[in-house]
Write a protein that holds these residues in place. Structure first.
Motif, PDB file in Angstrom:
ATOM      1  N   ILE A  10       0.758  -1.096   0.171  1.00  0.00           N
ATOM      2  CA  ILE A  10       0.188   0.168  -0.423  1.00  0.00           C
ATOM      3  C   ILE A  10       0.460   1.219  -0.421  1.00  0.00           C
ATOM      4  O   ILE A  10       0.478   2.712   0.325  1.00  0.00           O
ATOM      5  CB  ILE A  10      -1.036   0.062   1.337  1.00  0.00           C
ATOM      6  CG1 ILE A  10      -2.047   0.984   1.046  1.00  0.00           C
ATOM      7  CG2 ILE A  10      -0.124   0.753   2.734  1.00  0.00           C
ATOM      8  CD1 ILE A  10      -2.983   1.291   1.853  1.00  0.00           C
ATOM      9  N   GLU A  11       2.079   0.946   0.402  1.00  0.00           N
ATOM     10  CA  GLU A  11       3.161   2.161   0.472  1.00  0.00           C
ATOM     11  C   GLU A  11       4.382   1.955  -0.589  1.00  0.00           C
ATOM     12  O   GLU A  11       3.701   3.121  -1.151  1.00  0.00           O
ATOM     13  CB  GLU A  11       4.055   2.016   1.962  1.00  0.00           C
ATOM     14  CG  GLU A  11       5.188   3.315   1.625  1.00  0.00           C
ATOM     15  CD  GLU A  11       5.633   3.741   2.699  1.00  0.00           C
ATOM     16  OE1 GLU A  11       5.117   3.039   4.031  1.00  0.00           O
ATOM     17  OE2 GLU A  11       6.248   4.824   2.826  1.00  0.00           O
ATOM     18  N   SER A  12       4.567   1.124  -0.868  1.00  0.00           N
ATOM     19  CA  SER A  12       6.058   0.776  -2.011  1.00  0.00           C
ATOM     20  C   SER A  12       5.807   0.704  -2.892  1.00  0.00           C
ATOM     21  O   SER A  12       6.558   0.629  -3.900  1.00  0.00           O
ATOM     22  CB  SER A  12       6.707  -0.248  -1.399  1.00  0.00           C
ATOM     23  OG  SER A  12       5.376  -1.776  -1.719  1.00  0.00           O
ATOM     24  N   ASP A  13       4.075   0.511  -3.433  1.00  0.00           N
ATOM     25  CA  ASP A  13       3.639   0.562  -5.123  1.00  0.00           C
ATOM     26  C   ASP A  13       2.031   1.167  -5.262  1.00  0.00           C
ATOM     27  O   ASP A  13       1.282   0.932  -4.800  1.00  0.00           O
ATOM     28  CB  ASP A  13       3.580  -1.319  -5.403  1.00  0.00           C
ATOM     29  CG  ASP A  13       3.034  -1.490  -6.814  1.00  0.00           C
ATOM     30  OD1 ASP A  13       2.866  -0.596  -7.527  1.00  0.00           O
ATOM     31  OD2 ASP A  13       3.228  -2.306  -7.547  1.00  0.00           O
ATOM     32  N   LYS A  14       2.635   2.143  -5.577  1.00  0.00           N
ATOM     33  CA  LYS A  14       2.066   3.716  -5.386  1.00  0.00           C
ATOM     34  C   LYS A  14       0.558   2.896  -6.689  1.00  0.00           C
ATOM     35  O   LYS A  14      -1.099   3.499  -6.557  1.00  0.00           O
ATOM     36  CB  LYS A  14       1.869   5.170  -6.020  1.00  0.00           C
ATOM     37  CG  LYS A  14       2.698   5.459  -4.690  1.00  0.00           C
ATOM     38  CD  LYS A  14       3.284   6.708  -5.128  1.00  0.00           C
ATOM     39  CE  LYS A  14       4.065   7.737  -4.723  1.00  0.00           C
ATOM     40  NZ  LYS A  14       4.222   7.801  -3.124  1.00  0.00           N
ATOM     41  N   SER A  15       0.703   2.715  -7.560  1.00  0.00           N
ATOM     42  CA  SER A  15      -0.501   1.740  -8.502  1.00  0.00           C
ATOM     43  C   SER A  15      -1.231   0.661  -8.161  1.00  0.00           C
ATOM     44  O   SER A  15      -2.578   0.920  -7.892  1.00  0.00           O
ATOM     45  CB  SER A  15       0.840   1.446 -10.012  1.00  0.00           C
ATOM     46  OG  SER A  15      -0.245   0.569 -10.170  1.00  0.00           O
ATOM     47  N   PHE A  60      -6.851   9.085 -12.377  1.00  0.00           N
ATOM     48  CA  PHE A  60      -4.963   8.623 -12.340  1.00  0.00           C
ATOM     49  C   PHE A  60      -4.959   7.801 -13.206  1.00  0.00           C
ATOM     50  O   PHE A  60      -6.279   6.755 -14.357  1.00  0.00           O
ATOM     51  CB  PHE A  60      -4.399   8.006 -11.320  1.00  0.00           C
ATOM     52  CG  PHE A  60      -4.717   6.869 -10.254  1.00  0.00           C
ATOM     53  CD1 PHE A  60      -5.797   6.204 -10.089  1.00  0.00           C
ATOM     54  CD2 PHE A  60      -3.715   5.702 -11.478  1.00  0.00           C
ATOM     55  CE1 PHE A  60      -6.506   4.881 -10.055  1.00  0.00           C
ATOM     56  CE2 PHE A  60      -4.686   3.964 -11.114  1.00  0.00           C
ATOM     57  CZ  PHE A  60      -5.495   4.440 -10.405  1.00  0.00           C
ATOM     58  N   LYS A  61      -3.555   6.921 -14.295  1.00  0.00           N
ATOM     59  CA  LYS A  61      -4.131   6.181 -14.837  1.00  0.00           C
ATOM     60  C   LYS A  61      -2.382   6.273 -14.756  1.00  0.00           C
ATOM     61  O   LYS A  61      -1.753   6.831 -14.625  1.00  0.00           O
ATOM     62  CB  LYS A  61      -3.135   6.819 -16.621  1.00  0.00           C
ATOM     63  CG  LYS A  61      -4.079   6.150 -17.721  1.00  0.00           C
ATOM     64  CD  LYS A  61      -4.945   6.940 -18.311  1.00  0.00           C
ATOM     65  CE  LYS A  61      -4.773   5.684 -19.761  1.00  0.00           C
ATOM     66  NZ  LYS A  61      -4.974   4.461 -19.859  1.00  0.00           N
ATOM     67  N   GLU A  62      -2.665   4.816 -14.496  1.00  0.00           N
ATOM     68  CA  GLU A  62      -0.352   4.317 -14.687  1.00  0.00           C
ATOM     69  C   GLU A  62       0.560   3.925 -16.448  1.00  0.00           C
ATOM     70  O   GLU A  62      -0.887   3.383 -17.211  1.00  0.00           O
ATOM     71  CB  GLU A  62      -0.713   3.369 -13.951  1.00  0.00           C
ATOM     72  CG  GLU A  62      -1.333   1.776 -14.301  1.00  0.00           C
ATOM     73  CD  GLU A  62      -1.236   0.447 -12.874  1.00  0.00           C
ATOM     74  OE1 GLU A  62       0.147   0.499 -12.785  1.00  0.00           O
ATOM     75  OE2 GLU A  62      -2.048  -0.116 -12.864  1.00  0.00           O
ATOM     76  N   PHE A  63       0.731   4.043 -16.473  1.00  0.00           N
ATOM     77  CA  PHE A  63       1.778   3.852 -17.741  1.00  0.00           C
ATOM     78  C   PHE A  63       3.268   3.180 -17.250  1.00  0.00           C
ATOM     79  O   PHE A  63       4.251   2.954 -16.025  1.00  0.00           O
ATOM     80  CB  PHE A  63       2.474   5.004 -17.990  1.00  0.00           C
ATOM     81  CG  PHE A  63       1.431   5.808 -18.783  1.00  0.00           C
ATOM     82  CD1 PHE A  63       0.270   5.642 -19.891  1.00  0.00           C
ATOM     83  CD2 PHE A  63       0.669   6.985 -17.984  1.00  0.00           C
ATOM     84  CE1 PHE A  63      -0.589   5.711 -20.031  1.00  0.00           C
ATOM     85  CE2 PHE A  63      -0.495   7.459 -18.486  1.00  0.00           C
ATOM     86  CZ  PHE A  63      -1.106   7.520 -19.712  1.00  0.00           C
ATOM     87  N   SER A  64       3.523   1.918 -17.835  1.00  0.00           N
ATOM     88  CA  SER A  64       4.641   1.197 -17.736  1.00  0.00           C
ATOM     89  C   SER A  64       5.865   1.876 -18.653  1.00  0.00           C
ATOM     90  O   SER A  64       5.340   2.413 -19.995  1.00  0.00           O
ATOM     91  CB  SER A  64       4.628  -0.445 -18.044  1.00  0.00           C
ATOM     92  OG  SER A  64       3.970  -0.823 -19.444  1.00  0.00           O
ATOM     93  N   ALA A  76       6.712   8.167  -9.653  1.00  0.00           N
ATOM     94  CA  ALA A  76       7.072   6.762 -10.183  1.00  0.00           C
ATOM     95  C   ALA A  76       6.337   5.980  -8.747  1.00  0.00           C
ATOM     96  O   ALA A  76       6.280   6.555  -7.405  1.00  0.00           O
ATOM     97  CB  ALA A  76       8.878   6.537  -9.273  1.00  0.00           C
ATOM     98  N   SER A  77       5.870   4.681  -9.044  1.00  0.00           N
ATOM     99  CA  SER A  77       5.228   4.432  -8.715  1.00  0.00           C
ATOM    100  C   SER A  77       5.508   3.507  -7.708  1.00  0.00           C
ATOM    101  O   SER A  77       4.538   3.055  -6.205  1.00  0.00           O
ATOM    102  CB  SER A  77       4.961   3.034  -9.096  1.00  0.00           C
ATOM    103  OG  SER A  77       3.144   2.052  -8.728  1.00  0.00           O
ATOM    104  N   GLY A  78       7.109   2.743  -7.408  1.00  0.00           N
ATOM    105  CA  GLY A  78       7.491   2.363  -6.958  1.00  0.00           C
ATOM    106  C   GLY A  78       8.578   3.510  -5.534  1.00  0.00           C
ATOM    107  O   GLY A  78       7.832   4.437  -5.241  1.00  0.00           O
ATOM    108  N   ASP A 100       9.946   1.737 -12.838  1.00  0.00           N
ATOM    109  CA  ASP A 100       9.275   1.201 -14.157  1.00  0.00           C
ATOM    110  C   ASP A 100       8.191   0.806 -13.925  1.00  0.00           C
ATOM    111  O   ASP A 100       7.518   1.271 -15.565  1.00  0.00           O
ATOM    112  CB  ASP A 100      10.027  -0.719 -13.671  1.00  0.00           C
ATOM    113  CG  ASP A 100      10.853  -0.838 -13.748  1.00  0.00           C
ATOM    114  OD1 ASP A 100      11.696   0.079 -13.702  1.00  0.00           O
ATOM    115  OD2 ASP A 100      11.191  -2.080 -13.097  1.00  0.00           O
ATOM    116  N   THR A 101       7.100   1.645 -13.140  1.00  0.00           N
ATOM    117  CA  THR A 101       5.874   2.196 -13.351  1.00  0.00           C
ATOM    118  C   THR A 101       5.854   3.868 -13.159  1.00  0.00           C
ATOM    119  O   THR A 101       6.307   4.296 -12.364  1.00  0.00           O
ATOM    120  CB  THR A 101       4.926   0.875 -12.696  1.00  0.00           C
ATOM    121  OG1 THR A 101       5.018  -0.211 -13.223  1.00  0.00           O
ATOM    122  CG2 THR A 101       3.188   1.749 -13.040  1.00  0.00           C
TER     123      THR A 101
END
Ligand code: AMP
Ligand code: GLY
Length: 436
Positions: A107-112, A128-132, A154-156, A190-191
């Motif tokens: 829930i914290e380490s991966d925003k996506s 929002f929208k996510e992109f790799s 950054a998602s991470g 990365d995402t």
């Protein structure tokens, strides 16, 4: 080491002012409670025992230490050991531990992951929208159509630095290129998440939970930017106050029922129960509170302020969280107001020098506590050893924010070391709501 049957022994993982404040609150002045810090800092020695011969990332050695020291509860402060799976490892070995599993810490380490979870739980947050990485072009095209300002994340995990608020399309594109092409956040980029900019004031709310039942602690407000009036670079946090009077009781109710409860329920239903401290970073918008981010741990420096304004048995709350039986009324607001000013090493959050002696620590006025972060002790002297050095927390017993600000700054002025830096306006944002 000498042990007494009646002792309760607690191990706190971490070395910041947050861990110092948690340790002092858990100890609560009771001689029968023994606190150990792994590794702790120059100030935590006054509350407990620092353990420096074991690395917190060496799980087997941590377990051995827990057995040897007869630890009854482990409290994990920072996100890194949580995300690395320390709590899972300890639980597998039947150790009582406060903090979420590796899976729930996403829930914290991966925003996506967190954003998609919020959608499934129906929790209000920015669209929002996510992109790799392979969708670099699509991200640029999406940004061209997006309202401004636009937020790129950054998602991470990027130590609080992975967020760019772009006022122009050009700036937003540079941010995407920096993350995807120039790799400024490494794998954490990365995402990316591209999201709507939310307007409002921010607040932090901590829910101590067993995954279902939870106790909300009084709200706090952080000051993330390095400069006065919220200018300059983002930092880990330069000061806080609690309660954050801008969050009134009815807003707290909304936060409990529309944000915390549904997200905990969703996580439980999906098979990654969250136990520990769920930290909601919120934006109070014209349309009500919305989630900026969730963290899987207590916030720093908010914790230093929040610990001063609660009463009740905090150790029981943490133990109950670990045991799966939190009683929401364990902790109550004590009617006080607190302000925390972080003193840093000049240059932070960029490069800075360390190794300077800190003076004035023995001249603190009543109602002020100094929590250490980047300090160490050498030959009886306390020396600077990090970017954020001390958290100085003052309280007003009658709950008056302006008095808490005055008390805190009068103590800050007594502290000196070479290259000391701090903000002069911590807490002032709250004065327009507190009416004092
Ligand atoms: P985060 O790491 O997600 O907490 O973001 C760091 C900071 O960026 C937050 O504390 C906010 O000040 C700001 N921020 C992040 N997302 C948004 C958003 N969608 N709208 C406005 N500000 C944001
Ligand atoms: N105060 C911000 C944080 O702990 O992430």
């Amino acid at each position: 080491m000498q042990y007494y049957e009646s002792e309760t022994r607690i191990l706190i993982i971490g070395s910041g002012a947050r861990e110092h404040a948690l340790g002092k609150k858990i100890k609560d002045g009771k001689p029968e409670r023994r606190i150990f810090f792994l590794p702790g800092n120059g100030g935590t020695k006054t509350t407990g025992t620092n353990i420096t011969h074991v690395s917190p990332s060496d799980f087997d050695s941590v377990l051995q230490l827990i057995m040897e020291y007869k630890i009854q509860l482990v409290v994990v402060g920072p996100e890194k050991p949580l995300v690395d799976g320390l709590t899972d490892f300890l639980r597998e070995n039947s150790i009582a531990v406060f903090g979420p599993s590796k899976e729930a810490s996403k829930i914290e380490s991966d925003k996506s992951f967190a954003k998609k979870l919020m959608i499934r739980a129906g929790v209000p947050t920015a669209s929002f929208k996510e992109f790799s990485r392979s969708e670099y072009q699509e991200a640029l095209e999406f940004i061209e159509q997006h309202a401004l300002p636009v937020v790129i994340k950054a998602s991470g995990l990027a130590a609080g630095k992975g967020v760019i608020i772009a006022d122009t399309v050009e700036e937003a594109k540079v941010a995407v290129t920096d993350i995807f092409e120039n790799n400024i956040f490494g794998d954490a980029g990365d995402t990316i998440v591209v999201e709507e900019f939310m307007k409002g004031e921010e607040a932090s709310v901590f829910a101590v939970t067993d995954g279902e039942s939870f106790a909300l602690l009084p709200p706090a407000q952080d000051h993330k930017r390095i400069g006065n009036n919220d200018t300059g670079k983002n930092t880990g946090g330069m000061g806080a106050y609690s309660p954050a009077v801008l969050v009134n009781d009815s807003t707290m109710q909304i936060i409990a029922e529309k944000i915390i409860r549904p997200v905990l329920h969703q996580m439980k239903m999906e098979g990654y129960l969250f136990s520990g401290c769920l930290y909601a970073g919120l934006m109070l918008t014209d349309n009500g509170p919305k989630v900026v981010e969730f963290n899987c741990r207590f916030g720093d420096p908010e914790t230093q302020s929040v610990m001063e304004v609660i009463e009740g048995d905090f150790l029981k709350l943490l133990t109950d969280s670990a045991a799966g039986k939190v009683e929401p009324g364990t902790i109550t607001y004590n009617g006080m107001s607190s302000v925390t000013v972080v003193t840093a090493s000049s240059g932070y959050p960029g490069t800075f020098e360390t190794g300077y002696e800190i003076s004035g620590l023995d001249q603190l006025p009543e109602d002020v506590t100094v929590y250490h972060a980047g300090t160490n002790e050498s030959e009886g002297k306390i020396l600077t050893s990090g970017g954020r050095v001390l958290s100085i927390t003052g309280v007003s017993r009658k709950g008056c924010l302006s008095e808490a600000i005055k008390k805190t700054y009068s103590a800050v002025e007594k502290i000196s070391y070479k290259n000391i830096y701090y903000r002069n306006d911590i807490g002032e944002k709250g004065l327009k709501y507190s009416g004092d």
